[in-house]
Design an enzyme around this catalytic site. Structure first.
Site, PDB file in Angstrom:
ATOM      1  N   ASN A 212       0.853  -1.199   0.000  1.00 27.83           N
ATOM      2  CA  ASN A 212       0.000   0.000   0.000  1.00 27.83           C
ATOM      3  C   ASN A 212       0.883   1.241   0.000  1.00 27.83           C
ATOM      4  O   ASN A 212       2.108   1.134   0.027  1.00 27.83           O
ATOM      5  CB  ASN A 212      -0.969  -0.037   1.188  1.00 27.83           C
ATOM      6  N   LYS A 291       8.500 -17.308  -9.918  1.00 28.92           N
ATOM      7  CA  LYS A 291       7.877 -16.141 -10.539  1.00 28.92           C
ATOM      8  C   LYS A 291       6.708 -16.579 -11.424  1.00 28.92           C
ATOM      9  O   LYS A 291       6.864 -17.500 -12.242  1.00 28.92           O
ATOM     10  CB  LYS A 291       8.936 -15.405 -11.363  1.00 28.92           C
ATOM     11  N   PHE A 325      -4.966   3.995  14.374  1.00 33.13           N
ATOM     12  CA  PHE A 325      -5.225   4.985  13.321  1.00 33.13           C
ATOM     13  C   PHE A 325      -6.365   4.446  12.477  1.00 33.13           C
ATOM     14  O   PHE A 325      -6.548   3.225  12.381  1.00 33.13           O
ATOM     15  CB  PHE A 325      -3.978   5.172  12.447  1.00 33.13           C
ATOM     16  N   LYS A 339     -14.343   1.458  15.201  1.00 30.66           N
ATOM     17  CA  LYS A 339     -13.083   0.704  15.342  1.00 30.66           C
ATOM     18  C   LYS A 339     -12.533   0.824  16.757  1.00 30.66           C
ATOM     19  O   LYS A 339     -12.010  -0.144  17.313  1.00 30.66           O
ATOM     20  CB  LYS A 339     -12.045   1.208  14.342  1.00 30.66           C
TER      21      LYS A 339
HETATM   22  N1  CTP Z   1      -4.627  -2.853  12.066  1.00 31.96           N
HETATM   23  C1  CTP Z   1      -3.999  -3.942  12.650  1.00 31.96           C
HETATM   24  N2  CTP Z   1      -3.962  -5.135  12.007  1.00 31.96           N
HETATM   25  C2  CTP Z   1      -4.566  -5.302  10.803  1.00 31.96           C
HETATM   26  C3  CTP Z   1      -5.227  -4.199  10.198  1.00 31.96           C
HETATM   27  C4  CTP Z   1      -5.230  -2.986  10.866  1.00 31.96           C
HETATM   28  O1  CTP Z   1      -3.457  -3.796  13.752  1.00 31.96           O
HETATM   29  N3  CTP Z   1      -4.495  -6.474  10.211  1.00 31.96           N
HETATM   30  C5  CTP Z   1      -4.644  -1.565  12.790  1.00 31.96           C
HETATM   31  C6  CTP Z   1      -4.024  -0.423  12.012  1.00 31.96           C
HETATM   32  O2  CTP Z   1      -2.648  -0.295  12.275  1.00 31.96           O
HETATM   33  C7  CTP Z   1      -4.796   0.782  12.531  1.00 31.96           C
HETATM   34  C8  CTP Z   1      -6.150   0.208  12.893  1.00 31.96           C
HETATM   35  O3  CTP Z   1      -5.964  -1.195  13.012  1.00 31.96           O
HETATM   36  O4  CTP Z   1      -4.222   1.322  13.685  1.00 31.96           O
HETATM   37  C9  CTP Z   1      -7.231   0.467  11.894  1.00 31.96           C
HETATM   38  O5  CTP Z   1      -6.810   0.080  10.612  1.00 31.96           O
HETATM   39  P1  CTP Z   1      -7.720   0.284   9.349  1.00 31.96           P
HETATM   40  O6  CTP Z   1      -7.041  -0.316   8.155  1.00 31.96           O
HETATM   41  O7  CTP Z   1      -8.194   1.705   9.269  1.00 31.96           O
HETATM   42  O8  CTP Z   1      -9.002  -0.558   9.751  1.00 31.96           O
HETATM   43  P2  CTP Z   1      -9.420  -2.021   9.578  1.00 31.96           P
HETATM   44  O9  CTP Z   1      -9.741  -2.575  10.922  1.00 31.96           O
HETATM   45  O10 CTP Z   1      -8.431  -2.789   8.755  1.00 31.96           O
HETATM   46  O11 CTP Z   1     -10.805  -1.855   8.774  1.00 31.96           O
HETATM   47  P3  CTP Z   1     -11.088  -1.414   7.242  1.00 31.96           P
HETATM   48  O12 CTP Z   1      -9.837  -1.732   6.463  1.00 31.96           O
HETATM   49  O13 CTP Z   1     -12.252  -2.239   6.863  1.00 31.96           O
HETATM   50  O14 CTP Z   1     -11.409   0.042   7.267  1.00 31.96           O
END
Ligand code: CTP
Length: 408
Positions: A212, A291, A325, A339
């Site tokens: 990402n 690959k 975050f 969340k």
């Molecule tokens: N996070 C985590 N482990 C994951 C995904 C996310 O610890 N596998 C943490 C991120 O570091 C962030 C928080 O969860 O602090 C929220 O991440 P975000 O990507 O916004 O939310 P998700 O729970 O993944 O939900 P969505 O992608 O559906 O918005």
């Protein structure tokens, strides 16, 4: 409340750049705030602003030579180096950065710099090409690594009639960095803070991955801000090109699973965890051993969910402060609040990467900080370092008092 600079001893080093005239204003600000300022100038520095000006403003004899003619005691550099609570080099030229990086002590200022144990702040000022030269870049990386704190130059009109990066930070800004340092130094002493940063990379085959756009900037600024307040910081970082923050233990990982293992291993002794990393939610179920070769038909890659690291911490946390975050492109606050509850967090920092001045790779951010009571604080647009300071302030307020002590 008095200024945090009151009664602080500041050694101000002036090297030879046109921005030296701003050192006069800086001295004035320090003095008005109650600091004692001792100025040391390089020979080149004296060509740009006179020692008399600096002596008048600082109310102290200006330090100029390693071997002054009228001195009998030869260890003045040690006395001055020990006197300083902080050293500020403003302006810092490419030359003084190079001499500092090389450990050269060929004049009084560089001799003082190699003799002091006080924190050193440098405000570089130079032409854009000198600033971007690989030698200067490498010297700055060496110095950062050693714990020197940079007050980065801005972009703007330069005295050499060009526009670019290299313009020294304004005296007010330099003074506020020092104020911030003195008002919060030691606040997180004997606290352990885990910060995660950057993207994760989930292998598809030996050469490709799912990733990402996260740059890691926010997490790196948080790690530095916590370390500057005396915390023992473990920065668990996915691939990022950011310079390693000074005084921080860094653990490098690639995948979400590696990040989870590293966080879990560090969690028990931690006082707070800030999950600024953009962790992948899915990974290829079976990465190919070789690959994947090109075909003309469509390619399907099966994905499976990764573990949610933060949710795992939320379910096993005791007194640790957990900060998440939330990157949201719609219903930002609502989604973030959900969340926060679902993952049992203490704070969540919500932002919309689509806003100008926010998001991936940007030096600035615009966020909403939400706590367990549902209180929201809009930050407005600010630098990632300033946002980091705000988040750390909130963590400091949430930390339970240390056993056997009366405060955080
Ligand atoms: N996070 C985590 N482990 C994951 C995904 C996310 O610890 N596998 C943490 C991120 O570091 C962030 C928080 O969860 O602090 C929220 O991440 P975000 O990507 O916004 O939310 P998700 O729970 O993944 O939900 P969505 O992608 O559906 O918005």
């Amino acid at each position: 409340m008095g200024s945090s600079l009151a009664q602080k001893n500041i050694l101000l080093g002036i090297s030879g750049g046109i921005a030296a005239y701003k050192a006069a204003y800086l001295t004035r600000i320090f003095k008005v705030e109650g600091a004692d300022v001792w100025v040391c100038m390089t020979e080149a520095g004296t060509k740009f602003i006179t020692p008399l000006t600096m002596e008048t403003l600082s109310e102290r004899e200006v330090l100029l030579r390693t071997f002054p003619e009228n001195r009998t005691v030869g260890t003045r550099h040690i006395t001055v180096a020990e006197w300083a609570d902080a050293v500020v080099i403003a302006p810092a030229t490419a030359d003084i950065l190079a001499r500092m990086a090389g450990g050269i002590a060929d004049d009084l200022l560089t001799t003082l710099l190699i003799s002091t144990v006080a924190p050193v702040f440098v405000a570089p000022a130079m032409n854009t090409r000198m600033y971007n030269h690989p030698a200067t870049r490498e010297n700055m990386a060496i110095l950062r690594d050693r714990g020197v704190r940079f007050i980065d130059p801005g972009v703007g009109d330069l005295a050499c009639n060009t526009i670019g990066v290299g313009r020294m930070a304004e005296p007010r800004q330099i003074a506020s960095v020092l104020q911030q340092y003195f008002s919060t130094a030691g606040q997180l002493k004997s606290r352990k803070i885990i910060v995660t940063a950057g993207p994760t990379q989930e292998p598809i085959d030996p050469v490709r991955y799912l990733g990402n756009r996260s740059s890691g900037k926010m997490g790196y600024r948080l790690a530095q801000a916590a370390a500057d307040r005396g915390a023992a910081v473990v920065l668990i970082s996915g691939p990022s090109a950011e310079p390693e923050p000074a005084g921080v233990e860094i653990v490098r990982v690639k995948t979400a699973a590696e990040m989870k293992a590293a966080v879990d291993e560090q969690f028990d002794g931690a006082d707070a965890v800030v999950m600024a990393a953009a962790v992948a939610d899915y990974r290829p179920t079976k990465p190919a051993d070789r690959k994947i070769k090109k075909k003309t038909t469509t390619l399907q890659i099966d994905l499976e969910p990764t573990d949610d690291i933060l949710r795992g911490l939320g379910s096993r946390k005791k007194s640790q402060v957990l900060v998440g975050f939330a990157l949201e492109t719609e219903k930002v606050v609502e989604q973030a609040q959900r969340k926060l509850k679902e993952k049992n967090l203490d704070l969540i920092v919500a932002n919309d990467p689509g806003l100008p001045g926010a998001g991936f790779g940007s030096e600035t951010n615009i966020a909403t900080i939400i706590d367990r009571e549902g209180q929201t604080e809009e930050t407005g647009k600010l630098s990632k370092r300033a946002l980091a300071e705000m988040i750390i302030d909130r963590i400091v307020a949430l930390l339970p008092p240390r056993q056997g002590s009366s405060g955080a």
